[in-house]
Design a protein around this motif. Structure first.
Motif, PDB file in Angstrom:
ATOM      1  N   ARG A 166      -1.234 -27.160  13.929  1.00  0.00           N
ATOM      2  CA  ARG A 166      -1.018 -26.358  12.767  1.00  0.00           C
ATOM      3  C   ARG A 166      -0.855 -25.011  12.800  1.00  0.00           C
ATOM      4  O   ARG A 166      -1.352 -24.480  14.009  1.00  0.00           O
ATOM      5  CB  ARG A 166      -1.774 -26.571  11.605  1.00  0.00           C
ATOM      6  N   ASP A 167      -0.229 -24.257  11.831  1.00  0.00           N
ATOM      7  CA  ASP A 167      -0.061 -22.780  12.128  1.00  0.00           C
ATOM      8  C   ASP A 167      -1.299 -21.975  11.361  1.00  0.00           C
ATOM      9  O   ASP A 167      -1.686 -22.509  10.508  1.00  0.00           O
ATOM     10  CB  ASP A 167       1.239 -22.239  11.328  1.00  0.00           C
ATOM     11  N   ILE A 168      -1.702 -20.903  11.886  1.00  0.00           N
ATOM     12  CA  ILE A 168      -2.412 -19.921  11.214  1.00  0.00           C
ATOM     13  C   ILE A 168      -1.770 -18.841  10.462  1.00  0.00           C
ATOM     14  O   ILE A 168      -0.740 -18.196  11.352  1.00  0.00           O
ATOM     15  CB  ILE A 168      -3.579 -19.342  12.390  1.00  0.00           C
ATOM     16  N   VAL A 169      -1.934 -18.643   9.342  1.00  0.00           N
ATOM     17  CA  VAL A 169      -1.204 -17.361   8.618  1.00  0.00           C
ATOM     18  C   VAL A 169      -2.405 -16.567   8.126  1.00  0.00           C
ATOM     19  O   VAL A 169      -3.293 -16.931   7.527  1.00  0.00           O
ATOM     20  CB  VAL A 169      -0.535 -18.030   7.536  1.00  0.00           C
ATOM     21  N   PHE A 170      -2.140 -15.137   8.335  1.00  0.00           N
ATOM     22  CA  PHE A 170      -2.980 -14.117   7.810  1.00  0.00           C
ATOM     23  C   PHE A 170      -2.215 -13.427   6.773  1.00  0.00           C
ATOM     24  O   PHE A 170      -1.201 -13.091   6.861  1.00  0.00           O
ATOM     25  CB  PHE A 170      -3.358 -13.264   9.106  1.00  0.00           C
ATOM     26  N   ALA A 171      -2.797 -13.538   5.729  1.00  0.00           N
ATOM     27  CA  ALA A 171      -2.522 -12.900   4.281  1.00  0.00           C
ATOM     28  C   ALA A 171      -3.018 -11.446   4.347  1.00  0.00           C
ATOM     29  O   ALA A 171      -4.245 -11.498   4.169  1.00  0.00           O
ATOM     30  CB  ALA A 171      -2.412 -13.622   3.174  1.00  0.00           C
ATOM     31  N   LEU A 172      -2.028 -10.496   4.376  1.00  0.00           N
ATOM     32  CA  LEU A 172      -2.666  -9.082   4.050  1.00  0.00           C
ATOM     33  C   LEU A 172      -3.077  -8.692   2.521  1.00  0.00           C
ATOM     34  O   LEU A 172      -2.501  -9.231   1.822  1.00  0.00           O
ATOM     35  CB  LEU A 172      -1.668  -8.043   4.354  1.00  0.00           C
ATOM     36  N   GLN A 173      -4.352  -8.239   2.610  1.00  0.00           N
ATOM     37  CA  GLN A 173      -4.898  -7.749   1.406  1.00  0.00           C
ATOM     38  C   GLN A 173      -5.405  -6.252   1.196  1.00  0.00           C
ATOM     39  O   GLN A 173      -6.374  -6.225   2.105  1.00  0.00           O
ATOM     40  CB  GLN A 173      -6.247  -8.766   0.904  1.00  0.00           C
ATOM     41  N   GLN A 174      -4.585  -5.657   0.784  1.00  0.00           N
ATOM     42  CA  GLN A 174      -5.059  -4.155   0.853  1.00  0.00           C
ATOM     43  C   GLN A 174      -6.026  -3.698  -0.247  1.00  0.00           C
ATOM     44  O   GLN A 174      -6.234  -4.141  -1.178  1.00  0.00           O
ATOM     45  CB  GLN A 174      -3.924  -3.208   0.255  1.00  0.00           C
ATOM     46  N   LYS A 175      -7.227  -2.996   0.497  1.00  0.00           N
ATOM     47  CA  LYS A 175      -8.407  -2.689  -0.037  1.00  0.00           C
ATOM     48  C   LYS A 175      -7.766  -1.298  -1.019  1.00  0.00           C
ATOM     49  O   LYS A 175      -6.960  -0.474  -0.707  1.00  0.00           O
ATOM     50  CB  LYS A 175      -9.377  -2.045   0.524  1.00  0.00           C
ATOM     51  N   GLU A 176      -8.497  -1.234  -2.260  1.00  0.00           N
ATOM     52  CA  GLU A 176      -8.065  -0.093  -3.267  1.00  0.00           C
ATOM     53  C   GLU A 176      -8.215   1.379  -2.636  1.00  0.00           C
ATOM     54  O   GLU A 176      -9.345   1.456  -1.874  1.00  0.00           O
ATOM     55  CB  GLU A 176      -8.776  -0.265  -4.589  1.00  0.00           C
ATOM     56  N   HIS A 177      -7.414   2.118  -2.682  1.00  0.00           N
ATOM     57  CA  HIS A 177      -7.479   3.469  -2.039  1.00  0.00           C
ATOM     58  C   HIS A 177      -8.083   4.593  -3.067  1.00  0.00           C
ATOM     59  O   HIS A 177      -7.838   4.311  -3.990  1.00  0.00           O
ATOM     60  CB  HIS A 177      -6.392   3.905  -1.476  1.00  0.00           C
ATOM     61  N   PRO A 178      -8.927   5.490  -2.798  1.00  0.00           N
ATOM     62  CA  PRO A 178      -9.585   6.315  -3.684  1.00  0.00           C
ATOM     63  C   PRO A 178      -8.634   7.363  -4.243  1.00  0.00           C
ATOM     64  O   PRO A 178      -8.931   7.850  -5.420  1.00  0.00           O
ATOM     65  CB  PRO A 178     -10.799   7.093  -3.187  1.00  0.00           C
ATOM     66  N   LYS A 179      -7.506   7.504  -3.515  1.00  0.00           N
ATOM     67  CA  LYS A 179      -6.344   8.588  -4.123  1.00  0.00           C
ATOM     68  C   LYS A 179      -5.319   8.154  -4.394  1.00  0.00           C
ATOM     69  O   LYS A 179      -4.559   8.353  -5.379  1.00  0.00           O
ATOM     70  CB  LYS A 179      -6.475   9.660  -2.966  1.00  0.00           C
ATOM     71  N   PHE A 180      -4.574   7.551  -3.523  1.00  0.00           N
ATOM     72  CA  PHE A 180      -3.402   7.066  -3.589  1.00  0.00           C
ATOM     73  C   PHE A 180      -3.248   5.616  -4.179  1.00  0.00           C
ATOM     74  O   PHE A 180      -4.066   4.693  -3.921  1.00  0.00           O
ATOM     75  CB  PHE A 180      -2.513   7.012  -2.137  1.00  0.00           C
ATOM     76  N   LYS A 181      -1.914   5.141  -4.956  1.00  0.00           N
ATOM     77  CA  LYS A 181      -1.539   3.968  -5.346  1.00  0.00           C
ATOM     78  C   LYS A 181      -0.185   3.813  -4.868  1.00  0.00           C
ATOM     79  O   LYS A 181       0.629   4.571  -4.681  1.00  0.00           O
ATOM     80  CB  LYS A 181      -1.500   3.772  -6.878  1.00  0.00           C
ATOM     81  N   HIS A 182      -0.410   2.447  -4.065  1.00  0.00           N
ATOM     82  CA  HIS A 182       0.892   2.014  -3.475  1.00  0.00           C
ATOM     83  C   HIS A 182       1.847   1.002  -4.302  1.00  0.00           C
ATOM     84  O   HIS A 182       1.225   0.099  -4.736  1.00  0.00           O
ATOM     85  CB  HIS A 182       0.561   1.534  -1.972  1.00  0.00           C
ATOM     86  N   LYS A 183       2.928   1.309  -4.423  1.00  0.00           N
ATOM     87  CA  LYS A 183       3.812   0.328  -5.182  1.00  0.00           C
ATOM     88  C   LYS A 183       5.305   0.316  -4.563  1.00  0.00           C
ATOM     89  O   LYS A 183       5.977   1.478  -4.783  1.00  0.00           O
ATOM     90  CB  LYS A 183       3.930   0.969  -6.801  1.00  0.00           C
ATOM     91  N   GLY A 184       5.485  -0.702  -3.921  1.00  0.00           N
ATOM     92  CA  GLY A 184       6.666  -0.840  -3.202  1.00  0.00           C
ATOM     93  C   GLY A 184       6.880   0.093  -2.138  1.00  0.00           C
ATOM     94  O   GLY A 184       6.220   0.237  -1.275  1.00  0.00           O
ATOM     95  N   ASP A 185       7.952   0.881  -2.366  1.00  0.00           N
ATOM     96  CA  ASP A 185       8.471   2.022  -1.204  1.00  0.00           C
ATOM     97  C   ASP A 185       7.693   3.367  -1.644  1.00  0.00           C
ATOM     98  O   ASP A 185       8.105   4.374  -0.800  1.00  0.00           O
ATOM     99  CB  ASP A 185       9.927   2.170  -0.994  1.00  0.00           C
ATOM    100  N   TYR A 186       6.935   3.384  -2.621  1.00  0.00           N
ATOM    101  CA  TYR A 186       6.457   5.071  -2.965  1.00  0.00           C
ATOM    102  C   TYR A 186       4.843   4.832  -2.997  1.00  0.00           C
ATOM    103  O   TYR A 186       4.183   3.709  -3.269  1.00  0.00           O
ATOM    104  CB  TYR A 186       6.924   5.154  -4.439  1.00  0.00           C
ATOM    105  N   LEU A 187       4.237   6.133  -2.776  1.00  0.00           N
ATOM    106  CA  LEU A 187       2.820   6.529  -2.844  1.00  0.00           C
ATOM    107  C   LEU A 187       2.773   7.128  -4.371  1.00  0.00           C
ATOM    108  O   LEU A 187       3.636   8.247  -4.484  1.00  0.00           O
ATOM    109  CB  LEU A 187       2.358   7.120  -1.931  1.00  0.00           C
ATOM    110  N   PHE A 188       1.871   6.849  -5.025  1.00  0.00           N
ATOM    111  CA  PHE A 188       1.562   7.728  -6.307  1.00  0.00           C
ATOM    112  C   PHE A 188       0.221   8.351  -6.279  1.00  0.00           C
ATOM    113  O   PHE A 188      -0.944   7.764  -5.874  1.00  0.00           O
ATOM    114  CB  PHE A 188       1.713   6.652  -7.674  1.00  0.00           C
ATOM    115  N   PHE A 189       0.252   9.787  -6.393  1.00  0.00           N
ATOM    116  CA  PHE A 189      -1.143  10.379  -6.524  1.00  0.00           C
ATOM    117  C   PHE A 189      -1.332  11.259  -7.781  1.00  0.00           C
ATOM    118  O   PHE A 189      -0.439  11.903  -8.026  1.00  0.00           O
ATOM    119  CB  PHE A 189      -0.950  11.235  -5.276  1.00  0.00           C
ATOM    120  N   GLU A 190      -2.445  10.991  -8.148  1.00  0.00           N
ATOM    121  CA  GLU A 190      -2.763  11.803  -9.469  1.00  0.00           C
ATOM    122  C   GLU A 190      -3.865  13.152  -9.140  1.00  0.00           C
ATOM    123  O   GLU A 190      -4.377  12.929  -8.540  1.00  0.00           O
ATOM    124  CB  GLU A 190      -3.431  10.961 -10.624  1.00  0.00           C
ATOM    125  N   HIS A 191      -3.425  14.232  -9.902  1.00  0.00           N
ATOM    126  CA  HIS A 191      -4.373  15.379  -9.743  1.00  0.00           C
ATOM    127  C   HIS A 191      -4.450  16.006 -11.152  1.00  0.00           C
ATOM    128  O   HIS A 191      -3.621  16.463 -11.768  1.00  0.00           O
ATOM    129  CB  HIS A 191      -3.562  16.259  -8.775  1.00  0.00           C
TER     130      HIS A 191
END
Length: 243
Positions: A166-191
């Protein structure tokens, strides 16, 4: 998987790479013939790329008996289930009430056959499989996305019946970042801005995910529509890791 005996988890992957303790059996999910593991990563890992080496143990067909579990080719029909691989148990719930349940035979573990102790394979002890240690290097490429999967074909347990890996599959799970939000091809930063900075202009240095320092600034009057109670700016940056 693999028929390697009860109570043994063939995927003893180091817990530190999966973000916490506990049994890996509880986190493992089956989808078809794939064995899926979540792999927790930081946003910096997705932006810059990284690699992780994971140690695992998998079940493979015993080379000495070719997966028979015994020296001879002929097998014995399990006397406990009469070769059906299943047993039926009856539970009395009350007067004139019974519950009938079907479950795998505890003597042959559903294999429908038993092995004579004198004929048992000395290498696998009749289990038909042996354990093999492996180290996999998971490459998280620059610009990968949360939820993306990395597949290692044929690296999971080997099935006794089909000799298919059988195959082994690793599914990436991103941990929450304290500053940036990642959506698609962009990073969002609030100040948050002070009451003076919003109408009069501001500047501050933003540390990017790759360690670069970016100067964020505005001129007086650029933010005439700022909110009195909670002045705030939202910076949108390209997720440059995809470049």
């Amino acid at each position: 998987m693999g028929g390697g005996g009860g109570g043994h988890d063939p995927f003893d992957i180091f817990q530190s790479f999966f973000g916490g303790g506990g049994s890996s059996r509880g986190r493992r999910q089956r989808r078809g013939e794939d064995v899926i593991h979540p792999l927790k990563v930081y946003l910096e890992d997705l932006y810059n790329g990284t690699s992780k080496k994971l140690s695992l143990s998998r079940s493979i067909i015993c080379s000495k008996c070719a997966g028979l579990g015994q020296k001879s080719v002929a097998s014995l029909k399990c006397p406990g289930c009469q070769g059906s691989g299943m047993k039926v148990s009856i539970r009395h719930l009350g007067p004139s009430m019974i519950q009938q349940m079907q479950h795998p035979c505890n003597e042959c573990k559903g294999t429908e056959e038993t092995i004579n102790d004198k004929d048992r394979c000395t290498q696998c002890k009749g289990e038909k499989v042996v354990q093999e240690k492996k180290v996999l290097e998971v490459i998280v490429e620059k610009g990968m996305q949360n939820g993306q999967r990395i597949t290692f074909p044929g690296e999971a347990d080997e099935a006794v019946a089909t000799h298919h890996h059988r195959d082994i599959v690793f599914a990436l799970q991103q941990k929450e970042h304290p500053k940036f939000k990642h959506k698609g091809d962009y990073l969002f930063f609030e100040h948050n801005l002070s009451l003076v900075e919003a109408p009069c202009g501001f500047h501050f240095v933003l540390t990017h995910l790759d360690g670069r320092h970016l100067l964020i600034k505005s001129q007086p009057g650029d933010m005439d529509d700022w909110q009195t109670h909670s002045p705030q700016i939202l910076s949108i940056l390209p997720f440059l890791g995809v470049a």
